[in-house]
Design a protein around this motif. Structure first.
Motif, PDB file in Angstrom:
ATOM      1  N   SER A 195       0.828  -1.208   0.000  1.00 62.94           N
ATOM      2  CA  SER A 195       0.000   0.000   0.000  1.00 62.94           C
ATOM      3  C   SER A 195       0.860   1.254   0.000  1.00 62.94           C
ATOM      4  CB  SER A 195      -0.915   0.003   1.225  1.00 62.94           C
ATOM      5  OG  SER A 195      -0.140   0.069   2.414  1.00 62.94           O
ATOM      6  N   ASP A 246      -6.333   6.246   2.694  1.00 66.53           N
ATOM      7  CA  ASP A 246      -7.627   5.977   2.060  1.00 66.53           C
ATOM      8  C   ASP A 246      -7.790   6.969   0.918  1.00 66.53           C
ATOM      9  OD1 ASP A 246      -8.727   3.828   3.515  1.00 66.53           O
ATOM     10  OD2 ASP A 246      -9.163   5.156   5.191  1.00 66.53           O
ATOM     11  N   GLU A 259      -7.800   3.157  -8.687  1.00 64.39           N
ATOM     12  CA  GLU A 259      -9.106   2.966  -8.068  1.00 64.39           C
ATOM     13  C   GLU A 259      -9.033   2.402  -6.653  1.00 64.39           C
ATOM     14  OE1 GLU A 259     -10.624   0.354 -10.997  1.00 64.39           O
ATOM     15  OE2 GLU A 259     -10.898   1.914 -12.517  1.00 64.39           O
ATOM     16  N   SER A 260      -7.911   1.770  -6.306  1.00 58.29           N
ATOM     17  CA  SER A 260      -7.826   1.121  -5.002  1.00 58.29           C
ATOM     18  C   SER A 260      -6.393   1.159  -4.488  1.00 58.29           C
ATOM     19  CB  SER A 260      -8.308  -0.334  -5.110  1.00 58.29           C
ATOM     20  OG  SER A 260      -8.094  -1.039  -3.908  1.00 58.29           O
ATOM     21  N   ASN A 304      -4.583  -0.832  -1.348  1.00 58.10           N
ATOM     22  CA  ASN A 304      -4.683  -1.725  -0.197  1.00 58.10           C
ATOM     23  C   ASN A 304      -3.330  -2.357   0.090  1.00 58.10           C
ATOM     24  OD1 ASN A 304      -4.381  -4.195  -1.734  1.00 58.10           O
ATOM     25  ND2 ASN A 304      -6.531  -4.036  -2.329  1.00 58.10           N
ATOM     26  N   HIS A 315      -7.121  -8.589  -4.841  1.00 58.69           N
ATOM     27  CA  HIS A 315      -7.368  -7.243  -4.318  1.00 58.69           C
ATOM     28  C   HIS A 315      -8.837  -6.895  -4.312  1.00 58.69           C
ATOM     29  CE1 HIS A 315      -8.385  -5.164  -8.110  1.00 58.69           C
ATOM     30  NE2 HIS A 315      -7.637  -6.087  -8.641  1.00 58.69           N
TER      31      HIS A 315
END
Length: 423
Positions: free
Chosen positions: A246, A257, A298-299, A301, A423
């Motif tokens: 991340s 986030d 988009e993500s 993590n 993911h």
């Protein structure tokens, strides 16, 4: 020594031996036998664990399977993991097995039988720009009010790592949004909606009127982050993955986030070589010019950053795509890592020294050592910016580089590619 003492010592030695053996067995199972196996449907897979264990199918729905080349009914599937065994399951699905030692049940193992997945390993350096969800609180501090007194309006109200999502019932998407609300504030408590530990909370803060007649809440905030990383792969539908870990905030060390982000073209200008105790880094520039956007993030993590490349990126090449190598296929020994440290993307030799097959590695599933002299001469090993560099073994994409050992820049960690796919 009388017999009683002798027996007592024998019992103590036996208990110590039994405890040591139990610990060894538990540790070996944890690190060598994953809780979930992925097998490719209709393809013979070789399992070679060399452990005195057996596996037995618990699922009667497993109708079509071949063990060592022979078809076996599901109620008779019995795998001896002390020997090399080949398995071929011809129906997709999730099946359950029991892992046993001398007839004792040790744990349940799930076998997922899936279609073959092919990915295009990239190793391409990219510029990464992300926006936070709301604005991120780095910390709180004091302000001087219009009477000259010091105040800490956000102390014990906001915490490092909070995300301010709303202020006075208005959405906050940037620092400018919060600044604009404070510029028009007329005094009194302000209701804030914050995201804290993945949960939304309402808190109240009383902005302080300062000497220059402005209102402030006494918090250090941030709205975006940027840097350089490496693209790991892209699939046939233009979905990409990068980094293998991340993106965290440099001040709070917490995962950011995000509300979204962009990938940009990047050029590596120089390499700061790694030294024991001091990680090296790739120094480059990020091209933010219009038309240079490579894709949408988009993500974010623990397994990396993920998103979709632009339609005209043209990075997927079916003829160069490789099948995914799942964790049980990864071996200690030679492999290659694909990266770009001199303007050219190429493969460099590495050695996989250890594996954490149990799945609890958290992007530290394998230890790799750089052995390629060209890469060692250029970087002294793994440097910051190489995170995400794909790892290839036996013609399959098996993982990506994630971290460097601070005290030995020739070594680092890698993540299994199957973890990035989840993911």
């Amino acid at each position: 020594m009388n017999r009683k003492k002798y027996r007592r010592w024998l019992i103590i030695v036996f208990i110590i031996y039994l405890c040591a053996f139990s610990y060894y067995l538990s540790y070996t199972i944890h690190t060598s036998i994953p809780d979930v196996w992925k097998l490719t449907v209709g393809k013979e897979e070789t399992l070679d664990f060399n452990l005195p264990l057996t596996m037995q199918a618990d699922d009667e729905s497993l109708a079509v399977a071949s063990i060592n080349g022979e078809r076996v009914p599901s109620d008779q599937i019995h795998l001896n993991l002390n020997e090399t065994v080949s398995v071929n399951i011809e129906e997709k699905g999730t099946y359950h097995f029991s892992l046993k030692w001398m007839g004792f049940h040790l744990k349940d193992v799930e076998v997922d039988v899936v279609d073959e997945t092919k990915l295009m390993p990239l190793g391409m350096p990219v510029g990464i720009y992300i926006r936070t969800k709301g604005v991120m609180v780095l910390g709180t501090g004091s302000v001087t009010d219009y009477e000259g007194d010091r105040a800490e309006p956000a102390a014990d109200v906001l915490q490092s790592g909070d995300y301010i999502l709303e202020a006075d019932h208005q959405k906050i998407q940037s620092i400018d949004d919060l600044t604009d609300i404070l510029e028009h504030w007329e005094g009194g408590d302000m209701l804030l909606t914050v995201l804290r530990n993945n949960e939304s909370e309402k808190v109240r803060v009383t902005p302080v009127r300062t000497e220059d007649s402005e209102y402030k809440i006494g918090a250090w905030i941030r709205q975006d982050a940027q840097g350089i990383g490496t693209l790991s792969y892209v699939d046939s539908e233009n979905h990409f993955a990068a980094l293998g870990h991340s993106i965290t905030d440099v001040d709070t060390s917490r995962r950011i986030d995000i509300s979204g982000g962009r990938l940009y073209q990047s050029n590596i200008l120089s390499i700061v070589k790694g030294q024991n105790g001091v990680p090296g880094e790739m120094v480059g520039n990020i091209d933010y010019k219009h038309g240079q956007t490579l894709g949408r993030i988009e993500s974010n993590n623990e397994n990396g950053i993920f998103g979709t490349l632009a339609e005209d990126a043209g990075l997927y090449d079916e003829s160069q795509a490789l099948p995914v190598g799942y964790r049980h296929e990864v071996e200690k020994g030679p492999a290659t890592v694909r990266c770009c440290v001199d303007g050219n993307i190429r493969d460099y030799e590495v050695e996989i020294e250890s594996l954490e097959l149990g799945g609890s590695g958290k992007n530290r599933d394998m230890v790799i050592k750089i052995t390629d002299e060209d890469l060692l001469n250029a970087t002294n090993g793994i440097v910051q910016g190489m995170s995400g560099s794909p790892i290839i073994q036996n013609g399959k994409l098996i993982g990506a580089v994630t971290h460097v050992f601070v005290n030995d820049s020739t070594k680092g960690y890698g993540i299994f590619i199957e973890n990035m796919l989840e993911h």
